[in-house]
Motif scaffolding. Sequence first.
Motif, PDB file in Angstrom:
ATOM      1  N   VAL A 121     -10.996  -1.554  -6.283  1.00 29.18           N
ATOM      2  CA  VAL A 121      -9.817  -1.598  -5.426  1.00 29.18           C
ATOM      3  C   VAL A 121     -10.057  -0.779  -4.165  1.00 29.18           C
ATOM      4  CG1 VAL A 121      -7.337  -1.065  -5.314  1.00 29.18           C
ATOM      5  CG2 VAL A 121      -8.341  -1.836  -7.467  1.00 29.18           C
ATOM      6  N   ALA A 122      -9.607  -1.324  -3.043  1.00 28.10           N
ATOM      7  CA  ALA A 122      -9.618  -0.612  -1.766  1.00 28.10           C
ATOM      8  C   ALA A 122      -8.271  -0.869  -1.112  1.00 28.10           C
ATOM      9  CB  ALA A 122     -10.749  -1.123  -0.875  1.00 28.10           C
ATOM     10  N   SER A 123      -7.839   0.041  -0.241  1.00 33.30           N
ATOM     11  CA  SER A 123      -6.590  -0.210   0.474  1.00 33.30           C
ATOM     12  C   SER A 123      -6.676   0.352   1.879  1.00 33.30           C
ATOM     13  CB  SER A 123      -5.398   0.367  -0.275  1.00 33.30           C
ATOM     14  OG  SER A 123      -5.454   1.766  -0.304  1.00 33.30           O
ATOM     15  N   PHE A 124      -5.875  -0.230   2.750  1.00 31.54           N
ATOM     16  CA  PHE A 124      -5.780   0.249   4.131  1.00 31.54           C
ATOM     17  C   PHE A 124      -4.421  -0.150   4.672  1.00 31.54           C
ATOM     18  CE2 PHE A 124      -7.528  -4.013   4.362  1.00 31.54           C
ATOM     19  CZ  PHE A 124      -6.881  -4.595   5.449  1.00 31.54           C
ATOM     20  N   LYS A 125      -4.026   0.519   5.748  1.00 36.42           N
ATOM     21  CA  LYS A 125      -2.767   0.214   6.412  1.00 36.42           C
ATOM     22  C   LYS A 125      -3.075  -0.382   7.782  1.00 36.42           C
ATOM     23  CE  LYS A 125      -0.006   3.896   4.223  1.00 36.42           C
ATOM     24  NZ  LYS A 125      -0.452   3.556   2.940  1.00 36.42           N
ATOM     25  N   LEU A 126      -2.266  -1.359   8.166  1.00 32.33           N
ATOM     26  CA  LEU A 126      -2.432  -2.010   9.465  1.00 32.33           C
ATOM     27  C   LEU A 126      -1.067  -2.493   9.926  1.00 32.33           C
ATOM     28  CD1 LEU A 126      -4.614  -2.981  11.519  1.00 32.33           C
ATOM     29  CD2 LEU A 126      -4.656  -5.138  10.263  1.00 32.33           C
ATOM     30  N   LYS A 127      -0.654  -2.032  11.085  1.00 30.97           N
ATOM     31  CA  LYS A 127       0.622  -2.444  11.694  1.00 30.97           C
ATOM     32  C   LYS A 127       1.798  -2.344  10.719  1.00 30.97           C
ATOM     33  CE  LYS A 127      -1.457  -5.253  15.241  1.00 30.97           C
ATOM     34  NZ  LYS A 127      -1.431  -6.450  16.038  1.00 30.97           N
ATOM     35  N   GLY A 128       1.870  -1.224  10.017  1.00 26.40           N
ATOM     36  CA  GLY A 128       2.987  -0.981   9.124  1.00 26.40           C
ATOM     37  C   GLY A 128       2.913  -1.695   7.786  1.00 26.40           C
TER      38      GLY A 128
END
Length: 188
Positions: free
Chosen positions: A47-54
Motif C-alpha cells: 500500500v502507498a498513499s499520497f494527497k493531491l488537490k485535496g
Amino acid sequence: MKKFLIVGLGNIGDNYTDTRHNIGFKILDEVAEENSASFETEKLGDVASFKLKGKTFILLKPSTYMNLSGKSVKYWMDKENISIENILVVTDDVHIDFGTIRLKAKGSAGGHNGLKDIQEKLNTQEYARFRFGVGANYPRGRQADFVLGEWSKDETSELIERLPVSSKIITSFGIAGLANTMNEFNGK
C-alpha cells in the motif's frame, strides 16, 4: 477529504514482475513514483498513499494473487471507509489491442478471474475499472501463457509512453471524476 482506493491487479513474486498480467502493479508503481509515494507491505497487500488537490489516493497491490484479489479489495475498502464509487480497479485485458485504454463505470468480469473474485467479494459489478489492452497475440488455447509471459521488446518500448498516460488517468479519476476521465482518455 475524499479518499480513493486504486487497485492494481497482478501477482506477487519476481517471476511475475514483467508479465502482461501484472500491468496493474506496473501502472501503480508509475503513479507512486510520479507522486513521491512509496509502497509498504501491509495486511493483504502493498500500500502507498499520497494527497493531491485535496484528495487522498490509496494505491493497493493485493498480495493475495490475482484470482483472490477480492479479499484484499474488500479489506482495504472497509478499513479506509471508501465507498464503491471511489474505487478504481486497474487490470489487463486481452480483448483490447495493446496499449489501448478503456475505462468503464461497471460491467462484467469479461472472463478475468481477478475481476470475478472482486465482484463476488463486493457482491456487485458496480465499480469502476481501468482496462489496459495487452492484445491477443497468442495461439488458440494459450491465453494463460500469453498473459503470464513477459512483454516483448516492442511492447516494453511502447510502455514507456503508455505508463505516464495511465498515471494521469488515475489522478484524473480522483480529481475530475470518472465521466470526465472516460471522455478524455477512452480509446487512446
